[in-house]
Scaffold this motif. Structure first.
Motif, short mmCIF file in Angstrom:
data_model
loop_
_atom_site.label_atom_id
_atom_site.label_comp_id
_atom_site.label_asym_id
_atom_site.label_seq_id
_atom_site.Cartn_x
_atom_site.Cartn_y
_atom_site.Cartn_z
N ASP A 112 0.87 -1.17 0.00
CA ASP A 112 0.00 0.00 0.00
C ASP A 112 0.91 1.22 0.00
O ASP A 112 1.73 1.38 0.90
CB ASP A 112 -0.88 -0.02 1.26
N VAL A 113 0.79 2.06 -1.03
CA VAL A 113 1.65 3.24 -1.16
C VAL A 113 0.81 4.48 -0.92
O VAL A 113 -0.28 4.63 -1.50
CB VAL A 113 2.30 3.32 -2.55
N GLY A 114 1.29 5.36 -0.05
CA GLY A 114 0.61 6.63 0.20
C GLY A 114 1.53 7.78 -0.13
O GLY A 114 2.73 7.74 0.16
N VAL A 115 0.98 8.81 -0.76
CA VAL A 115 1.74 10.02 -1.10
C VAL A 115 0.94 11.21 -0.58
O VAL A 115 -0.26 11.32 -0.85
CB VAL A 115 1.94 10.15 -2.62
N SER A 116 1.60 12.08 0.18
CA SER A 116 0.96 13.29 0.68
C SER A 116 1.64 14.52 0.09
O SER A 116 2.87 14.59 0.08
CB SER A 116 1.02 13.35 2.20
N LEU A 117 0.83 15.45 -0.39
CA LEU A 117 1.33 16.70 -0.94
C LEU A 117 0.76 17.85 -0.12
O LEU A 117 -0.40 17.81 0.28
CB LEU A 117 0.88 16.86 -2.40
N MET A 118 1.57 18.87 0.10
CA MET A 118 1.09 20.05 0.83
C MET A 118 0.95 21.22 -0.13
O MET A 118 1.80 21.43 -1.00
CB MET A 118 2.04 20.42 1.96
N ARG A 119 -0.14 21.96 0.05
CA ARG A 119 -0.34 23.22 -0.68
C ARG A 119 -0.86 24.21 0.34
O ARG A 119 -1.98 24.10 0.82
CB ARG A 119 -1.35 23.01 -1.81
N GLY A 120 0.00 25.17 0.69
CA GLY A 120 -0.35 26.08 1.78
C GLY A 120 -0.45 25.27 3.07
O GLY A 120 0.44 24.51 3.42
N ARG A 138 4.51 1.48 -10.42
CA ARG A 138 3.17 1.85 -10.91
C ARG A 138 2.30 2.34 -9.75
O ARG A 138 1.58 3.32 -9.88
CB ARG A 138 2.49 0.67 -11.59
N ALA A 139 2.38 1.65 -8.63
CA ALA A 139 1.59 2.05 -7.46
C ALA A 139 2.04 3.42 -6.95
O ALA A 139 1.21 4.26 -6.58
CB ALA A 139 1.69 1.01 -6.35
N ALA A 140 3.35 3.66 -6.94
CA ALA A 140 3.87 4.95 -6.47
C ALA A 140 3.39 6.08 -7.38
O ALA A 140 2.96 7.15 -6.91
CB ALA A 140 5.39 4.91 -6.42
N ALA A 141 3.46 5.87 -8.69
CA ALA A 141 3.00 6.90 -9.63
C ALA A 141 1.50 7.12 -9.51
O ALA A 141 1.03 8.26 -9.52
CB ALA A 141 3.37 6.50 -11.06
N THR A 152 6.12 14.06 -19.71
CA THR A 152 7.17 13.14 -19.25
C THR A 152 7.94 13.77 -18.10
O THR A 152 8.12 14.99 -18.05
CB THR A 152 8.16 12.80 -20.37
N GLY A 153 8.38 12.92 -17.20
CA GLY A 153 9.21 13.37 -16.09
C GLY A 153 10.28 12.33 -15.81
O GLY A 153 10.14 11.17 -16.18
N ALA A 154 11.34 12.76 -15.16
CA ALA A 154 12.44 11.85 -14.84
C ALA A 154 13.06 12.22 -13.51
O ALA A 154 13.03 13.38 -13.09
CB ALA A 154 13.50 11.92 -15.94
N ALA A 155 13.58 11.21 -12.83
CA ALA A 155 14.30 11.41 -11.57
C ALA A 155 15.35 10.32 -11.43
O ALA A 155 15.10 9.17 -11.81
CB ALA A 155 13.35 11.39 -10.38
N VAL A 156 16.49 10.68 -10.87
CA VAL A 156 17.54 9.69 -10.63
C VAL A 156 17.06 8.75 -9.53
O VAL A 156 16.53 9.18 -8.51
CB VAL A 156 18.86 10.36 -10.22
N GLN A 157 17.23 7.46 -9.79
CA GLN A 157 16.82 6.45 -8.82
C GLN A 157 18.01 6.12 -7.95
O GLN A 157 19.02 5.62 -8.43
CB GLN A 157 16.34 5.21 -9.56
N HIS A 158 17.89 6.42 -6.65
CA HIS A 158 18.96 6.05 -5.71
C HIS A 158 18.60 4.67 -5.17
O HIS A 158 18.53 3.72 -5.92
CB HIS A 158 19.12 7.12 -4.65
N VAL A 177 10.40 3.79 -5.05
CA VAL A 177 9.12 4.47 -4.80
C VAL A 177 9.32 5.98 -4.77
O VAL A 177 8.61 6.73 -5.45
CB VAL A 177 8.46 3.96 -3.49
N SER A 178 10.31 6.46 -4.03
CA SER A 178 10.50 7.91 -3.95
C SER A 178 10.96 8.48 -5.29
O SER A 178 10.55 9.58 -5.68
CB SER A 178 11.47 8.30 -2.83
N SER A 179 11.80 7.76 -6.04
CA SER A 179 12.22 8.29 -7.35
C SER A 179 11.05 8.32 -8.32
O SER A 179 10.94 9.22 -9.15
CB SER A 179 13.38 7.49 -7.93
#
Length: 123
Positions: free
Chosen positions: A8-16, A35-38, A88-94, A98-100
């Motif tokens: 189970d993957v959860g992502v929280s974003l803050m706006r204000g 796929r779950a992270a995205a 499209t987006g990209a990030a280096v995978q360390h 999930v975080s990348s």
């Protein structure tokens, strides 16, 4: 979280002062975790915007030189243009795929979210 072979993957974003959370569940496999992270990241963005603007097309690791890059491809239905737009987006995978993947997904949405948030505030 992890249970019964599922993740189970959860992502929280803050706006204000507001926090928006998106969740997604998948089988605990190497191909499904990104796929779950995205999907969780998109669900958090949709919670923030109040509408499901985006569809996940693909998440893929790409090796360039010594770096493993997570690439996310998203489709956005641009109501003004009346046609789907590929983002499209990209990030280096360390160490953590999930975080990348979340960073890659938000990278794909970066300019688009700013525009949609401004439109939402002006309406």
């Amino acid at each position: 979280g992890q249970h019964d072979g599922l993740v189970d993957v959860g992502v929280s974003l803050m706006r204000g002062e507001e926090t928006y959370t998106g969740r997604a569940q998948c089988r605990d496999t190497r191909s499904q975790r990104p796929r779950a992270a995205a999907t969780a990241a998109l669900n958090a963005v949709h919670a923030m915007l109040g509408k499901p603007y985006f569809d996940l097309l693909e998440v893929r690791p790409v090796v360039i030189g010594d770096a493993c890059i997570t690439v996310t491809i998203i489709e956005f239905m641009d109501d003004l243009a009346g046609v789907p737009v590929t983002l499209t987006g990209a990030a280096v995978q360390h160490d953590d795929v999930v975080s990348s993947t979340v960073r890659s997904t938000l990278d794909a949405l970066n300019r688009c979210i700013g525009r949609l948030c401004r439109a939402e505030m002006n309406s």
